[in-house]
Motif scaffolding. Structure first.
Motif, PDB file in Angstrom:
ATOM      1  N   ALA A  11     -31.940  10.202  19.677  1.00 19.47           N
ATOM      2  CA  ALA A  11     -32.895   9.332  20.440  1.00 19.47           C
ATOM      3  C   ALA A  11     -33.829   8.869  19.522  1.00 19.47           C
ATOM      4  O   ALA A  11     -34.496   7.787  19.860  1.00 19.47           O
ATOM      5  CB  ALA A  11     -33.598  10.432  21.504  1.00 19.47           C
ATOM      6  N   VAL A 296     -30.221  13.073  26.052  1.00 14.79           N
ATOM      7  CA  VAL A 296     -31.257  13.859  25.853  1.00 14.79           C
ATOM      8  C   VAL A 296     -31.405  15.047  26.376  1.00 14.79           C
ATOM      9  O   VAL A 296     -31.604  15.082  27.737  1.00 14.79           O
ATOM     10  CB  VAL A 296     -32.665  12.825  25.826  1.00 14.79           C
ATOM     11  CG1 VAL A 296     -33.852  13.540  25.551  1.00 14.79           C
ATOM     12  CG2 VAL A 296     -32.448  11.496  25.064  1.00 14.79           C
ATOM     13  N   SER A 352     -30.792  15.310  20.909  1.00 16.65           N
ATOM     14  CA  SER A 352     -30.127  14.170  21.553  1.00 16.65           C
ATOM     15  C   SER A 352     -28.750  14.033  20.859  1.00 16.65           C
ATOM     16  O   SER A 352     -28.702  13.882  19.938  1.00 16.65           O
ATOM     17  CB  SER A 352     -30.924  13.108  21.381  1.00 16.65           C
ATOM     18  OG  SER A 352     -31.470  12.712  20.193  1.00 16.65           O
TER      19      SER A 352
END
Length: 389
Positions: A11, A296, A352
């Motif tokens: 992420a 996530v 993530s």
């Protein structure tokens, strides 16, 4: 012996895909398509052709006309162009905009500056899971509202907003709707032809493309003023010489980013990770359990200081929140906005997963997290109550 390293910070940024590197390399060096794409000679036309291909690939990924895609330096610039550009160009309509306290700093900081310039900013309500109810947005819209800016996939929690329903609220009242979709592409469907959106911020480096390049979708007919001046490139919205190699890589990255193919794999890895983490007694999930992107997880480890855990997991790349705020000591503004105390927000980590995450990677991470949480809990025995609530 080399220490095993696992990357679970997709992420924040993603590794550049080898196919993207290959396309970018073709635009570099004396034999590459490296001329100025604004030049009229043959070399310039070849570079422009590369940009045209990329513009089409990006447009196709989000189901938009290619002529509505304009290149920027990244989603942060796109967010700024959307907020400042729209409010400036439409100031005769009103001086009110709506956003949320869950947004990326690129939107929140821009909104703060707009407030100092006389714009009235409303922060729409959300629930404890980080979800905005369309009825709350509708109730926040006024006669002088010009713009609503809401993130599609939250960069810290992965919570997915219903941009179709939120956009309908805006469309019914004639209000422009901007969506930050930096985390969306390749993970969840994003079709501007199906959603009532007017502006969309995009970036390459969250989708296995290069850093330093992004784009903004601007629906035909939307009035917006440039925030950078000095040329007529990109329809005058964003002057400056275009970086052919970055844009070509951006296009290839989006061509490869098929959520129908990638999302099931991401969800499998994420669910494997959460099934293991949830067995740790002190772990709890932040954000809506199902209305979320597949890549996530944000987890609070009650009684464990997040930075201590992250430091202990030196062989695993995870974060305490947005990479853009990594130099700020304060706990996550997103988690605090969702109702977590400073202590609990500081006890949270973002994991993530991505295209190159394997099952064995997840197994290794679970073993390491369990080991370090157990060790740190022993060290924390006898700590004051405020550290766990």
């Amino acid at each position: 012996m080399k220490v095993k390293e696992i990357y679970l910070d997709y992420a924040a940024t993603t590794p550049v895909d080898p196919e993207v590197i290959e396309v970018m390399t073709q635009c570099l060096g004396p034999s590459g398509d490296s001329a100025n794409p604004s030049s009229s000679h043959a070399a310039g036309r070849r570079a422009k052709a590369r940009i045209d291909i990329a513009r089409g690939q990006i447009a196709e990924r989000i189901c938009a006309p290619a002529e509505n895609i304009w290149f920027t330096s990244g989603a942060t610039e796109s967010d700024n162009l959307a907020l400042f550009g729209v409010m400036q160009a439409n100031k005769q309509r009103g001086r009110h905009m709506i956003t949320s306290t869950l947004e990326h700093k690129a939107v929140l900081d821009a909104a703060k500056i707009l407030e100092s310039q006389g714009v009235d900013v409303t922060f729409v309500r959300h629930n404890a899971d980080g979800v905005i109810n369309p009825h709350d947005l509708a109730a926040s819209i006024r006669d002088d509202t010009v713009l609503v800016s809401i993130m599609h996939v939250n960069n810290e929690t992965g919570v997915l907003q219903d941009i179709e329903a939120l956009g309908e609220c805006c469309r019914e009242r004639g209000v422009l709707f901007h969506v930050d979709a930096a985390q969306s592409t390749g993970k969840v469907p994003l079709s501007v032809s199906d959603y009532p959106v007017d502006l969309v911020s995009l970036t390459a480096h969250k989708t296995y493309g290069p850093m330093g390049v992004g784009a903004i979708y601007i629906r035909q007919g939307v009035k917006i003023s440039p925030i950078i001046h000095g040329g007529e490139q990109e329809g005058g919205y964003r002057p400056g010489t275009l970086a052919t190699h970055q844009i070509a890589g951006f296009g290839k990255a989006f061509a490869l980013a098929d959520p129908d193919r990638e999302a099931p794999l991401l969800k499998s890895r994420r669910d494997q990770l959460w099934e293991g983490l949830r067995k740790i007694e002190c772990a709890s999930l932040n954000g809506h359990a199902t209305q979320r992107s597949p890549h996530v997880l944000n987890v609070t480890f009650h009684g464990i200081e997040g930075e201590s855990l992250r430091a202990a997991l030196s062989d695993i790349a995870v974060s305490a929140g947005s990479a853009c705020n990594s130099n700020i000591a304060d706990p996550s503004h997103v988690l605090r906005a969702m109702g977590l105390s400073d202590a609990l927000a500081a006890s949270s980590l973002r994991f993530s997963v991505g295209r190159y995450t394997s099952e064995s990677d997840i197994d290794y991470v679970l073993g390491r997290v369990e080991q370090e949480v157990s060790r740190l809990k022993e060290l924390a025995n006898g700590a004051p109550d405020w550290t766990t609530s």
